[in-house]
Enzyme design. Structure first.
Site, PDB file in Angstrom:
ATOM      1  N   ARG A  38      -1.653  -3.672   5.331  1.00 47.07           N
ATOM      2  CA  ARG A  38      -0.306  -4.142   5.674  1.00 47.07           C
ATOM      3  C   ARG A  38      -0.478  -5.306   6.640  1.00 47.07           C
ATOM      4  O   ARG A  38      -1.069  -5.150   7.711  1.00 47.07           O
ATOM      5  CB  ARG A  38       0.497  -3.012   6.329  1.00 47.07           C
ATOM      6  CG  ARG A  38       1.890  -3.419   6.835  1.00 47.07           C
ATOM      7  CD  ARG A  38       2.796  -3.755   5.652  1.00 47.07           C
ATOM      8  NE  ARG A  38       4.204  -3.821   6.048  1.00 47.07           N
ATOM      9  CZ  ARG A  38       4.788  -4.860   6.634  1.00 47.07           C
ATOM     10  NH1 ARG A  38       4.073  -5.931   6.937  1.00 47.07           N
ATOM     11  NH2 ARG A  38       6.074  -4.824   6.915  1.00 47.07           N
ATOM     12  N   GLU A  41      10.860  -7.148  -0.776  1.00 48.77           N
ATOM     13  CA  GLU A  41      10.231  -6.359  -1.830  1.00 48.77           C
ATOM     14  C   GLU A  41      10.532  -6.964  -3.192  1.00 48.77           C
ATOM     15  O   GLU A  41      11.365  -7.857  -3.335  1.00 48.77           O
ATOM     16  CB  GLU A  41      10.725  -4.909  -1.752  1.00 48.77           C
ATOM     17  CG  GLU A  41      10.327  -4.207  -0.458  1.00 48.77           C
ATOM     18  CD  GLU A  41      10.836  -2.779  -0.397  1.00 48.77           C
ATOM     19  OE1 GLU A  41      11.391  -2.308  -1.404  1.00 48.77           O
ATOM     20  OE2 GLU A  41      10.689  -2.144   0.660  1.00 48.77           O
ATOM     21  N   ARG A  72      -1.617   3.013   5.746  1.00 46.35           N
ATOM     22  CA  ARG A  72      -2.102   1.655   5.494  1.00 46.35           C
ATOM     23  C   ARG A  72      -2.789   1.096   6.739  1.00 46.35           C
ATOM     24  O   ARG A  72      -2.415   1.411   7.868  1.00 46.35           O
ATOM     25  CB  ARG A  72      -0.947   0.744   5.082  1.00 46.35           C
ATOM     26  CG  ARG A  72      -0.277   1.145   3.787  1.00 46.35           C
ATOM     27  CD  ARG A  72       0.936   0.289   3.492  1.00 46.35           C
ATOM     28  NE  ARG A  72       1.945   0.370   4.556  1.00 46.35           N
ATOM     29  CZ  ARG A  72       3.126  -0.230   4.491  1.00 46.35           C
ATOM     30  NH1 ARG A  72       3.440  -0.970   3.448  1.00 46.35           N
ATOM     31  NH2 ARG A  72       3.985  -0.105   5.503  1.00 46.35           N
TER      32      ARG A  72
END
Length: 318
Positions: free
Chosen positions: A228, A236, A270
């Site tokens: 990330r 998105e 992440r």
């Protein structure tokens, strides 16, 4: 030739003289370039579509071979046909060249633009200043060097999956015993040409967070990391500008080995980090090109805010 190119050719490049056979002829390319770069480019695309020949004199402005130049014009021709609407101003023509030939070396793009008397639009000029730091920031836990990134590994404009070789000293001491076991058994299965067994064992390796990658005819056991990008937030996939943001990040990292400064792990497992690619700070590019917002809630770095502000002032991207 596509209707859009034919129409624009007729609109911009009306013949002005006639030869003895009654056929219209065009003035020399230099005349067009001196008066209207858009007309010159349209004329040359028209003739390339018919003859597959690049314009004379271009080689004086660029370094690449005529074979490479022909590839440029083929791509420009396809892009022109697909543009809706097609370029109708010199600025739009320059933007089409820059966008279509984004992987061509900068000096050749500049030479091609100069050949047509076109200038680089101000809002496309982006200078990148941040480089891989010589000393690690205080909050960095460790750094990693990735294997080449598969373009399919980019999820959106702020997330990418990478792999790090287990030959890396940091990784070599933390490989789970079962992964080493599966990798050894898989190798034997491949030697025995038992492809079914080899695939079954590889699936077990993948389920353990690793994968065997083939790079330059060599198989490498690598660990998977979901990254990330720290300090930015990109739209998105289904959000406005989501595809453009993803495409920009893909263009930056695909096929490249990345340097990642790791800060922490987020709530989704992440790895949160700063990504550097060929000496360029990826978050800086994403912000300056308007492909992401500064994620101020989680990152207060003033330079990130400044880069977003610059993009807003230029009305770039988002």
């Amino acid at each position: 030739m596509g209707n859009a190119l034919r129409f624009l050719y007729g609109y911009c490049c009306k013949p002005t003289t006639a030869d003895d056979g009654g056929h219209h002829s065009l003035p020399p390319h230099g005349v067009w370039a001196a008066t209207d770069g858009l007309s010159a480019l349209t004329s040359d695309l028209f003739h390339f579509d018919i003859t597959s020949q690049v314009p004379e004199g271009l080689s004086k402005h660029v370094h690449s071979s005529k074979t490479a130049q022909a590839k440029w014009y083929r791509r420009l021709l396809e892009a022109w046909r697909g543009a809706k609407p097609p370029p109708k101003t010199a600025k739009e023509a320059a933007l089409l060249i820059i966008k279509t030939l984004n992987k061509v070396q900068k000096s050749d793009i500049v030479g091609l633009l100069r050949f047509y008397g076109l200038s680089i639009p101000d809002d496309t000029v982006v200078e990148f200043s941040a480089e891989l730091p010589t000393t690690l920031p205080e909050d960095v836990q460790f750094t990693m060097q990735t294997l080449p990134v598969d373009p399919r590994a980019v999820q959106d404009g702020d997330s990418v999956t990478v792999y790090v070789s287990t030959e890396d000293p940091r990784e070599s001491v933390s490989i789970p015993p079962q992964v080493n076991f599966f990798a050894g058994k898989r190798l034997k299965a491949r030697i025995n040409r038992d492809n079914g067994k080899a695939k079954e064992l590889h699936d077990k390796i993948i389920n353990s967070g690793y994968r065997v990658l083939k790079i330059d005819d060599k198989e490498i056991l690598a660990r998977k990391y979901r990254i990330r990008l720290r300090g930015i937030d990109a739209p998105e996939h289904k959000m406005p500008y989501g595809d453009e943001a993803k495409d920009e990040l893909t263009k930056l990292v695909q096929g490249k080995c990345l340097s990642i400064l790791v800060y922490e792990e987020d709530q989704y497992g992440r790895t949160v980090g700063d990504i550097y690619c060929n000496g360029i700070f990826v978050q800086e590019v994403m912000l300056k090109k308007g492909c992401a917002w500064h994620y101020v809630t989680y990152d207060k770095r003033p330079q990130l805010a400044r880069w977003e502000k610059e993009a807003r002032a230029k009305k770039v991207g988002l």
